[in-house]
Design an enzyme around this catalytic site. Sequence first.
Site, short mmCIF file in Angstrom:
data_model
loop_
_atom_site.label_atom_id
_atom_site.label_comp_id
_atom_site.label_asym_id
_atom_site.label_seq_id
_atom_site.Cartn_x
_atom_site.Cartn_y
_atom_site.Cartn_z
N SER A 121 -13.04 -37.19 -26.81
CA SER A 121 -12.84 -36.35 -26.07
C SER A 121 -12.91 -36.78 -24.74
O SER A 121 -12.43 -36.03 -23.70
CB SER A 121 -14.01 -35.23 -26.29
OG SER A 121 -14.04 -34.86 -27.38
N GLU A 154 -3.87 -33.00 -27.23
CA GLU A 154 -3.69 -33.80 -26.03
C GLU A 154 -3.30 -35.00 -26.48
O GLU A 154 -4.03 -35.88 -27.40
CB GLU A 154 -4.69 -33.73 -25.04
CG GLU A 154 -4.99 -32.65 -24.33
CD GLU A 154 -6.33 -32.43 -23.38
OE1 GLU A 154 -6.04 -31.82 -22.34
OE2 GLU A 154 -6.94 -32.83 -24.04
N ASN A 192 -10.73 -30.79 -21.48
CA ASN A 192 -12.44 -30.99 -21.53
C ASN A 192 -12.99 -31.14 -19.98
O ASN A 192 -13.93 -30.91 -19.69
CB ASN A 192 -12.87 -31.96 -22.36
CG ASN A 192 -12.75 -31.81 -23.73
OD1 ASN A 192 -12.88 -30.40 -24.03
ND2 ASN A 192 -13.02 -32.92 -24.75
N1 LIG Z 1 -16.85 -31.07 -31.76
C1 LIG Z 1 -15.80 -30.81 -31.08
O1 LIG Z 1 -15.72 -29.60 -30.70
C2 LIG Z 1 -14.71 -31.74 -30.55
C3 LIG Z 1 -13.37 -31.28 -30.14
C4 LIG Z 1 -12.36 -32.25 -29.78
C5 LIG Z 1 -12.94 -33.70 -29.90
N2 LIG Z 1 -14.21 -34.10 -30.41
C6 LIG Z 1 -14.35 -35.50 -30.71
O2 LIG Z 1 -14.13 -35.63 -32.09
C7 LIG Z 1 -15.00 -36.78 -32.49
C8 LIG Z 1 -15.94 -36.46 -33.49
O3 LIG Z 1 -16.75 -35.21 -33.19
P1 LIG Z 1 -17.47 -34.30 -34.11
O4 LIG Z 1 -18.14 -33.34 -33.23
O5 LIG Z 1 -16.44 -34.04 -35.24
O6 LIG Z 1 -18.50 -35.20 -34.57
P2 LIG Z 1 -19.49 -35.06 -35.80
O7 LIG Z 1 -20.89 -35.70 -35.54
O8 LIG Z 1 -19.36 -33.44 -36.33
O9 LIG Z 1 -18.68 -35.94 -37.18
C9 LIG Z 1 -18.50 -37.26 -37.01
C10 LIG Z 1 -18.58 -37.66 -38.51
O10 LIG Z 1 -18.21 -39.15 -38.49
C11 LIG Z 1 -18.87 -39.63 -39.61
N3 LIG Z 1 -19.16 -41.17 -39.36
C12 LIG Z 1 -19.72 -41.79 -38.60
N4 LIG Z 1 -19.69 -43.09 -38.69
C13 LIG Z 1 -18.65 -43.51 -39.50
C14 LIG Z 1 -18.10 -44.60 -40.08
N5 LIG Z 1 -18.21 -45.69 -39.76
N6 LIG Z 1 -16.88 -44.30 -40.93
C15 LIG Z 1 -16.52 -43.14 -41.18
N7 LIG Z 1 -17.20 -41.99 -40.79
C16 LIG Z 1 -18.18 -41.97 -39.83
C17 LIG Z 1 -20.05 -38.95 -39.59
O11 LIG Z 1 -20.71 -39.20 -41.02
C18 LIG Z 1 -19.70 -37.46 -39.31
O12 LIG Z 1 -19.38 -36.84 -40.46
C19 LIG Z 1 -15.74 -37.28 -31.29
O13 LIG Z 1 -14.84 -38.56 -30.51
C20 LIG Z 1 -15.65 -35.95 -30.26
O14 LIG Z 1 -15.62 -36.17 -28.83
C21 LIG Z 1 -15.04 -33.15 -30.65
#
Ligand SMILES: NC(=O)c1ccc[n+]([C@@H]2O[C@H](COP(=O)([O-])OP(=O)(O)OC[C@H]3O[C@@H](n4cnc5c(N)ncnc54)[C@H](O)[C@@H]3O)[C@@H](O)[C@H]2O)c1
Length: 592
Positions: A121, A154, A192
């Site tokens: 993000s 995006e 964002n």
């Molecule tokens: N949460 C949101 O609203 C949102 C929206 C758009 C983008 N994002 C982006 O998406 C990405 C993920 O965010 P999220 O909120 O889903 O996080 P989250 O913490 O909910 O999920 C992350 C997942 O990654 C897994 N993980 C960690 N290390 C790993 C590895 N080495 N191999 C495989 N899996 C692994 C974890 O077990 C976890 O299930 C981030 O970059 C965030 O900025 C988040």
Amino acid sequence: MAREFTRVGVVGLGTMGAGIVEVFARNGVDVVAVEISPDALARGRATLARSTDRAVARGRLAGAERDALHARVDFQVGLDALHAVDLVVEAVPERLDLKRRIFAELDRICRPDTILATNTSSLGVTDIAVATGRPQQVVGLHFFNPAPVMKLVEVVRTVVTAADVVDDVEALCTRLGKVGVTIDDRAGFIANALLFGYLNQAVSLFEARHVTREDLDAAMTLGCGLPMGPLALLDLIGLDTAYEILNTMYRHGGRNRRHAPAPLIRQMVTAGLLGRKTGRGFYTYDKPGSAQVVPDPATPTAVDDAPGTTAVTRVGVVGSGTTAADLAAVFAAAGHQVVVVGADGPAGTAGAVRTALDEGVTRDDPDPSGRDAALARITWADALEQLADVDLVLEATAGEPDTTRTLFARLDEVCKPGVVLATTTSTLPVIELAMATRRPADVLGLHFCTPVRARTLVEVVTTVRTSPEATATARAVCAALGRTTLVCDDRAGFVVDALLFPYLNDAVQMLAAGYAGVDDIDHAMTLGCGYPTGPFALLDAIGLDVALAVQRALYRESREPGLAPAPLLHHLVTAGHLGRAAGRGFREHTGR
Ligand SMILES: NC(=O)c1ccc[n+]([C@@H]2O[C@H](COP(=O)([O-])OP(=O)(O)OC[C@H]3O[C@@H](n4cnc5c(N)ncnc54)[C@H](O)[C@@H]3O)[C@@H](O)[C@H]2O)c1
């Protein structure tokens, strides 16, 4: 011909990854879904099952389609399972070191022609790309939460991304039923960068106890028509993810204080209150991963907060603009006797009141006789003396500060004792008007969100001198109109404007910086965040002069550099490009 993606990988099945898996599998693409451990894999699988079961229950997906969707997903632990995919979308936590490590691994494991995408993000896609030996094949693919619902993606290209890779990924977005907006690599991209400044500011208002969490969220859903309030949205995003995004945008996006994470976010992350995913964030949920809010000690209890309300039957409205006409219509439609004191008598307001009634102020009562009865309850006056026997006065003159202060001094002279004197101002401190009278305890702000007919929220603005009785009377009057009230302190912008206008100002700054155009920015907010209107469409509707005045008031009070009005806004106002009413604002408006 665009490249065919038949098998893709998704790394990390948390809040975003599980949703991204669903998007691909729903559109006929095979997915290798990878997690770090068997437990995390089970959680990701359960998230996908919950989401698809919900879609079936709501009739958006047939049972057989759900089964076919699940059959397309191959759940695996470890990145090695991704050796034969055409594209990988990484969605692991927002930490640069972690993402760089994973991309270096993916570079080693995946076929040479595989495209590697990050769902980051806020981190630099370039910083991630250079951890691989194929930076020309690395892009950002930024999905929005919830990924299966939000239309926008995006597509972030770096200075080294190959043009055909961008074209292929854009075509893929279209195949997935998404709208891809391609942009350069900049902290926070479009949505964002605009969303998180607002979310962070909302947390600060809450942290300063300016407003309760329920009122804060109601302010933005009922006052602005947003799909969720900021605190509920932060619980959905995840406080840990939000913290990392803000921190990165602050550090890499020019150290804009609007992105410096509010201390409360850090405290909550440390305490493990991450939002829905842990079952507790700003709200409490019935179990981890659930969207079901349950009562907790902070939940307001229904209290009898009416210490001696005054009965209000006759209402005075002072003003001759749209707000005055809308208010006269709303109160008359609800059965009040209304006296309108306008600069130009019935000629000024009567037509506008009729239009307001016709356009649906009385939405629940489309019968023309209801409108005629409401009109019959309104009298027009040309002197304030005719407000001598009203029970409540609403000032809606939008005048200069001195004129409005003088008006309140006059109202003090003509109105009977105990009458609530309310201003609908959005730019003047209410206390200044209160102190122009000899009855500051009876003066407060009643800020009806506009358009009055569509937004059901009223901010009841209390000063340090407002009495509990006046506040209770104002709330009771609004409740009888079917409006939701929130009580807030007398500070610039109250709650709604204080959060809305800085976001609009940020959008103007982004446009002026040349990062994205009017349409792309509007799309980012409507399609990515579910906002009813993009910032530029909204600015044109509100009026750029109004936006500039509110933003100036916010800046004057806070002296926060991040709230300084965007020079472009000022220039457009000076040039007479005031928005839709003027025929031209950020867009041309013909046939007004
Ligand atoms: N949460 C949101 O609203 C949102 C929206 C758009 C983008 N994002 C982006 O998406 C990405 C993920 O965010 P999220 O909120 O889903 O996080 P989250 O913490 O909910 O999920 C992350 C997942 O990654 C897994 N993980 C960690 N290390 C790993 C590895 N080495 N191999 C495989 N899996 C692994 C974890 O077990 C976890 O299930 C981030 O970059 C965030 O900025 C988040």
